[in-house]
Design an enzyme around this catalytic site. Structure first.
Site, PDB file in Angstrom:
ATOM      1  N   GLY A   1      -1.842   5.212  -4.220  1.00  0.00           N
ATOM      2  CA  GLY A   1      -1.847   4.059  -5.124  1.00  0.00           C
ATOM      3  C   GLY A   1      -0.773   4.058  -6.185  1.00  0.00           C
TER       4      GLY A   1
ATOM      5  N   ILE B   1      -4.105   4.603   0.816  1.00  0.00           N
ATOM      6  CA  ILE B   1      -4.519   4.922   2.180  1.00  0.00           C
ATOM      7  C   ILE B   1      -5.624   5.969   2.184  1.00  0.00           C
ATOM      8  CG2 ILE B   1      -3.739   5.796   4.413  1.00  0.00           C
ATOM      9  CD1 ILE B   1      -0.849   4.995   3.422  1.00  0.00           C
TER      10      ILE B   1
ATOM     11  N   PHE C   1       0.841  -1.195   0.000  1.00  0.00           N
ATOM     12  CA  PHE C   1       0.000   0.000   0.000  1.00  0.00           C
ATOM     13  C   PHE C   1       0.871   1.239   0.000  1.00  0.00           C
ATOM     14  CE2 PHE C   1       0.847  -1.025   4.413  1.00  0.00           C
ATOM     15  CZ  PHE C   1       1.090   0.208   5.001  1.00  0.00           C
ATOM     16  N   CYS C   2       0.267   2.363  -0.400  1.00  0.00           N
ATOM     17  CA  CYS C   2       0.931   3.661  -0.383  1.00  0.00           C
ATOM     18  C   CYS C   2      -0.141   4.730  -0.242  1.00  0.00           C
ATOM     19  CB  CYS C   2       1.781   3.865  -1.634  1.00  0.00           C
ATOM     20  SG  CYS C   2       0.856   3.717  -3.182  1.00  0.00           S
ATOM     21  N   THR C   3       0.231   5.991  -0.357  1.00  0.00           N
ATOM     22  CA  THR C   3      -0.702   7.075  -0.058  1.00  0.00           C
ATOM     23  C   THR C   3      -1.925   7.072  -0.966  1.00  0.00           C
ATOM     24  OG1 THR C   3       1.176   8.423   0.665  1.00  0.00           O
ATOM     25  CG2 THR C   3      -0.923   9.563   0.285  1.00  0.00           C
TER      26      THR C   3
END
Length: 301
Positions: A178, A203, A174-176
């Protein structure tokens, strides 16, 4: 209220430089500010402005070659998140430094926010946070592995050093918003990892859609605008930004002896030279003078 739009789209721009003037002129004409990155692999950035202005810029981007499927995430703010508008030309819209990585070819399995908790709680799943160390420091998912990377460019080397730890595991990342996972999942697929997943919308979408009582998120999420951090419901968090190192700090950190407004905080006070600090002080002085003259906001609070 200001509408904030965070967006990215991978497509082929043979000549991104030719797209820059019209996009920059439109943003300025519509009082839209922020940063957009253009590269041969696509577009990425966050912009903010009046509702009508954001709609006009998004319509312009959707009309660019291959961008009709553009998706974006929105939030609002009662103060301007950005001081000026920048449209920059880059080699990559998110820098990984892996020329063979191409998210247009293949990516991991998208996981909707409502399905994310069940996935990451599975015994055969390892969860990896692909963000930078200073982002992870203020919040992440429970049980997630922090690669402790200072930049996304370090992720491939970290994976190579640690991949044996994840043998026979499904990998969820996951990341901020995508975009990093588009590249990291393609990279892992190229490394022979078969079961790769990533949180769709990142996120930000998870925090927007997941009730607090059902959440596995802990802390705040760093964002790249003057809000600095957001929590559930994308409510603005408590963090401020150190304009010496661009890392998030809490209100109580401002009271620490190492803190000097616009110059340094406890995290970076030993990382910069006195010459650097003198330069930062002069920058801060110019910002204050511009404000007294009624000039534009230059990015330091």
């Amino acid at each position: 209220m200001y509408t904030i739009a965070a967006l990215y789209h991978f497509t082929r721009f043979p000549n991104p430089e030719a797209l820059r003037p019209a996009l920059l002129d439109l943003c300025r004409a519509q009082s839209v500010k922020g940063t957009l990155l253009l590269a041969q692999e696509g577009i990425n950035g966050t912009i903010a402005g009046p509702r009508a202005g954001i709609d006009a810029v998004l319509a312009h981007i959707r009309a660019l070659p291959g961008c009709d499927g553009l998706e974006w995430k929105e939030a609002t703010s009662d103060h301007p998140p950005f001081g000026k508008m920048k449209v920059r030309l880059k080699k990559e819209i998110v820098t990984m430094g892996q020329p063979d990585v191409d998210p247009r070819a293949s990516v991991g399995h998208y996981v909707e926010p409502e399905d994310w908790n069940d996935l990451i709680r599975s015994d055969d799943v390892v969860v990896i946070d692909t963000r930078n160390d200073y982002e992870v420091a203020i919040g992440t998912f429970e049980g997630a592995i922090d690669p402790e990377t200072a930049s996304f460019r370090e992720f491939p080397a970290w994976w190579e050093e640690n991949k044996d730890r994840f043998h026979n595991k499904r990998v969820a990342m996951f990341c901020t918003g995508g975009i990093r996972c588009e590249k990291s999942t393609n990279y892992l697929l190229g490394q022979g990892v078969e079961d790769v997943y990533h949180l769709k919308g990142g996120i930000l979408r998870y925090l927007e859609e997941t009730p607090v009582e059902d959440s596995t998120w802990q802390g705040e999420c760093f964002v790249f605008d003057n809000r600095v951090s957001v929590g559930h419901g994308l409510v603005e968090g408590p963090h401020k930004l150190c304009h010496g190192c661009r890392r998030p700090i809490l209100p109580e950190d401002v009271k620490r002896p190492e803190y000097e407004h616009g110059v340094a905080c406890h995290q970076c006070v030993d990382e910069t030279s006195e010459a650097d600090k003198m330069r930062f002080r002069e920058r801060q002085k110019q910002i204050l003078l511009a404000r007294k003259r009624g000039g534009v906001h230059l990015g330091s609070d």
